[in-house]
Design an enzyme around this catalytic site. Sequence first.
Site, PDB file in Angstrom:
ATOM      1  N   ASP A 151     104.772  45.841  30.034  1.00 18.03           N
ATOM      2  CA  ASP A 151     103.932  45.971  31.221  1.00 18.03           C
ATOM      3  C   ASP A 151     103.698  47.446  31.550  1.00 18.03           C
ATOM      4  O   ASP A 151     102.623  47.833  31.988  1.00 18.03           O
ATOM      5  CB  ASP A 151     104.610  45.304  32.431  1.00 18.03           C
ATOM      6  N   ASP A 204     100.184  49.260  32.096  1.00 16.65           N
ATOM      7  CA  ASP A 204      99.829  49.963  33.336  1.00 16.65           C
ATOM      8  C   ASP A 204      99.399  51.401  33.065  1.00 16.65           C
ATOM      9  O   ASP A 204      98.437  51.894  33.646  1.00 16.65           O
ATOM     10  CB  ASP A 204     101.023  49.966  34.302  1.00 16.65           C
ATOM     11  N   ASP A 250      90.169  14.775  27.660  1.00 19.81           N
ATOM     12  CA  ASP A 250      91.133  15.772  28.131  1.00 19.81           C
ATOM     13  C   ASP A 250      91.526  15.461  29.570  1.00 19.81           C
ATOM     14  O   ASP A 250      90.905  14.616  30.213  1.00 19.81           O
ATOM     15  CB  ASP A 250      90.614  17.209  27.958  1.00 19.81           C
ATOM     16  N   LYS A 267      91.951  15.485  33.552  1.00 15.03           N
ATOM     17  CA  LYS A 267      91.041  15.856  34.636  1.00 15.03           C
ATOM     18  C   LYS A 267      91.799  16.785  35.575  1.00 15.03           C
ATOM     19  O   LYS A 267      92.766  16.390  36.220  1.00 15.03           O
ATOM     20  CB  LYS A 267      90.560  14.618  35.381  1.00 15.03           C
ATOM     21  N   LYS A 285      84.543  11.956  27.217  1.00 18.50           N
ATOM     22  CA  LYS A 285      83.161  12.367  26.944  1.00 18.50           C
ATOM     23  C   LYS A 285      82.766  11.859  25.576  1.00 18.50           C
ATOM     24  O   LYS A 285      83.579  11.939  24.641  1.00 18.50           O
ATOM     25  CB  LYS A 285      83.056  13.901  26.952  1.00 18.50           C
ATOM     26  N   LYS A 344      90.525   7.679  36.097  1.00 14.04           N
ATOM     27  CA  LYS A 344      91.467   8.218  37.084  1.00 14.04           C
ATOM     28  C   LYS A 344      92.710   7.352  37.213  1.00 14.04           C
ATOM     29  O   LYS A 344      92.652   6.155  37.087  1.00 14.04           O
ATOM     30  CB  LYS A 344      90.788   8.288  38.460  1.00 14.04           C
TER      31      LYS A 344
HETATM   32  S1  IVH Z   1      83.675  17.672  31.934  1.00 10.68           S
HETATM   33  C1  IVH Z   1      79.229  16.642  33.979  1.00 10.68           C
HETATM   34  N1  IVH Z   1      86.257  17.845  31.968  1.00 10.68           N
HETATM   35  O1  IVH Z   1      85.744  16.956  37.807  1.00 10.68           O
HETATM   36  C2  IVH Z   1      80.616  16.951  34.225  1.00 10.68           C
HETATM   37  N2  IVH Z   1      85.127  17.927  34.050  1.00 10.68           N
HETATM   38  O2  IVH Z   1      85.211  14.947  39.799  1.00 10.68           O
HETATM   39  C3  IVH Z   1      81.371  17.056  32.938  1.00 10.68           C
HETATM   40  N3  IVH Z   1      86.621  18.202  35.985  1.00 10.68           N
HETATM   41  O3  IVH Z   1      82.485  17.958  38.430  1.00 10.68           O
HETATM   42  C4  IVH Z   1      82.514  17.892  33.160  1.00 10.68           C
HETATM   43  N4  IVH Z   1      88.490  18.272  34.824  1.00 10.68           N
HETATM   44  O4  IVH Z   1      84.082  19.732  37.616  1.00 10.68           O
HETATM   45  C5  IVH Z   1      85.150  17.828  32.707  1.00 10.68           C
HETATM   46  N5  IVH Z   1      88.538  18.007  31.782  1.00 10.68           N
HETATM   47  C6  IVH Z   1      87.446  17.989  32.547  1.00 10.68           C
HETATM   48  C7  IVH Z   1      87.483  18.110  33.953  1.00 10.68           C
HETATM   49  C8  IVH Z   1      86.305  18.072  34.679  1.00 10.68           C
HETATM   50  C9  IVH Z   1      87.947  18.335  36.036  1.00 10.68           C
HETATM   51  C10 IVH Z   1      85.742  18.218  37.176  1.00 10.68           C
HETATM   52  C11 IVH Z   1      84.310  18.538  36.967  1.00 10.68           C
HETATM   53  C12 IVH Z   1      83.534  17.453  37.704  1.00 10.68           C
HETATM   54  C13 IVH Z   1      84.585  16.881  38.554  1.00 10.68           C
HETATM   55  C14 IVH Z   1      84.279  15.440  38.930  1.00 10.68           C
END
Ligand code: IVH
Length: 688
Positions: free
Chosen positions: A45, A49, A128, A130, A308, A332
């Site tokens: 560190d 710095d 992944d 949330k 996704k 969820k």
């Molecule tokens: S993908 C079109 N991946 O949760 C949105 N979103 O409650 C595709 N979020 O608005 C986003 N973790 O901001 C994605 N692993 C993740 C996420 C994530 C949190 C958020 C995102 C979204 C919100 C919805």
Amino acid sequence: MAEDQQERQARPVPEDVRERMRFLTHELDRHNYLYHTLDAPEISDELFDAMFHELAALEEAWPELRSPWSPTLRAGGRLLDGLPKKPHRLKMYSLDNVFSQREWNDFLEKMRRAYQGFGPFEEGFYCDPKLDGLAVELVYEQGVLTEAMTRGDGEIGEVITEACRTIATIPLKLRGEQSMPELLEVRGEVVMFKKDFAALNADQKAKNKKVFANPRNAAAGSLRQLDVAVARSRKLTFLAYSLGACNWQPEQACTSQTELMQRLADYGFLTPPNGRFCADSQQVMDYAEWVRTNREEFPMEIDGCVVKLDRLEAQRQLGFTARAPRFAVAFKFPALKVATLLKNIEIQVGRTGVLTPVAVLEPVAVGGVVVSRATLHNEDEIKAKDIRIGDTVWVQRAGDVIPEIVGPVLAERGSEVLPYVFPDKCPVCASPVYREPGQAALRCENLACPAIRLRSVLHFVSKAGLDIPGFGEKWVEQLVQSGRVRDPADLLTLTVPEFLQFKRMGETLAAKLVAALADACANTSLERLISALGIRHVGTETARTLAMHYHDLEKLSLAREEELLTLRDVGPEVALSVRHFFSTPANVELLAKLRRAGLWPVQTAKATAVEQTSAFAGKTVLFTGTLSISRSEAQKAAEAAGATVLAGVSKKLDYLIVGQKPGSKLAKAQALGVTVLSEEAFFALLKN
Ligand code: IVH
């Protein structure tokens, strides 16, 4: 100033200064990435710095040479006056939620249908966790961070560039040697790790400053600070998960979400941990289950996972509804801990007079069920947790466990919220309440208290009592309120015309209820009746022991404490409570009324033929040593044959039954002249 700058720009720049600044900027950026994103520092560190200060000094002297992605830009310290707003180039959508496998299957089906016409629908998903933080968009032009914005309402966000520059895991310049897209918007979540949140709150508390309700609030509060120095002092982390607008060359483009995540990592971003490709719907469900069970192990708060469609072309084809993408969904988990408003604390008076505080909540879903009430147990519990009416409180529920109030969210406590004062009078009959020494419970001691009456009668007819069908809470309430029923015995003398005086009572129902009462009088066993009386500490098991030994209520009501203590399951507390019950005048009166009403079962009269002819009928037994069957099975067998099992050796003991390696009971029994039976002899006698 302008003149000064012109003058400076005019002067020739020594090549070694330019070179040194370029070197320091690169090195500091690299070490920042190694330290914060890869968690693998290479230098101390102190050295970092020293280099940082050297660069800052050079930039001070040569401002025109400062790189637009210089690490010194992370320093913050500028005070903003209100956060400027700006539209996103592409809308930032929200996500639809599914909460179960069935809902996920429905979503998948919808995706399939929406895809018709584009070609064969390919399963294959990128999943992944949330992240529960603040969605942020970072704008990179020619690979350099030029702007950062909050999600805002999805269309318009707040510009938080300066605060974001202080976040060490946000690259100020994308890593890599390849040519950078002219414009690249990287979207992701700013979170505060659980450990950083705990440290922040501990520090805030020590400084007597506001504590934050949860990491998300702490992250949001820190980022939206006008004083960037505050944002800098908070440890925030950015994790990237998708793109906004981007115009990279066709050969630069990714074809799948999986590939995109790798690209984001190559650019120097952290991505959500444990993301992975799932080939089919089953793998998605397995992944969601895995994340759910390992939820606590994640360094940041997560509230589900995001699924996704992996192929970016398919994502583009499916597009968005007004609110959310059609190609992605949030799987969820039901929240296990939720904050809600404590609207009131009600005091319930139980059948033994105990005052139990009950939290009345703004209804919330916790672990998949809606909770609107939860017990607060007793006064001490409320004091220890400092729970107050008007507080926002955490409600927690794990598995099938009943919901509990964890504690108040202090950060949200208003100044008007006052400490809770437990009533010193029974809320129903206004008698003073009494606290037994060493006990947490406060009680109403007034046996005539309508609440105690109601609860006693309800217990009497309940499954744990006489189990009389048809007597729901509504009816019993009316009967007690009318004054006609003051104790359980009053029920037994009710007649059809009396029942008919109550609202919504018809002939058929009245006749049914009277028949049910008559049936109870004729067929209730002594043990059931003892259990129905609701003597404190006497449950169905102890009621059985008492019935076996005493045969009728009169004998039981006269039993002395020392005698009771010789019985199995009867300890000092139980013995005292039994004595107390039968010496209370109201209960003496109750027994007399029960007898008059014809509810007076006698155990021996009801004994089965087996019991009457058994060698053990009416005898007392005790076991010692290891038996070939379990102790409780042996006790049950003895009781079924009409014996009472005692707690210890005394002159009252008829048989001591001895298994392998008998204890000291054997010697004692022999000394008292008690008959000793081997296990084999016991079984032989049982069979006779
Ligand atoms: S993908 C079109 N991946 O949760 C949105 N979103 O409650 C595709 N979020 O608005 C986003 N973790 O901001 C994605 N692993 C993740 C996420 C994530 C949190 C958020 C995102 C979204 C919100 C919805």
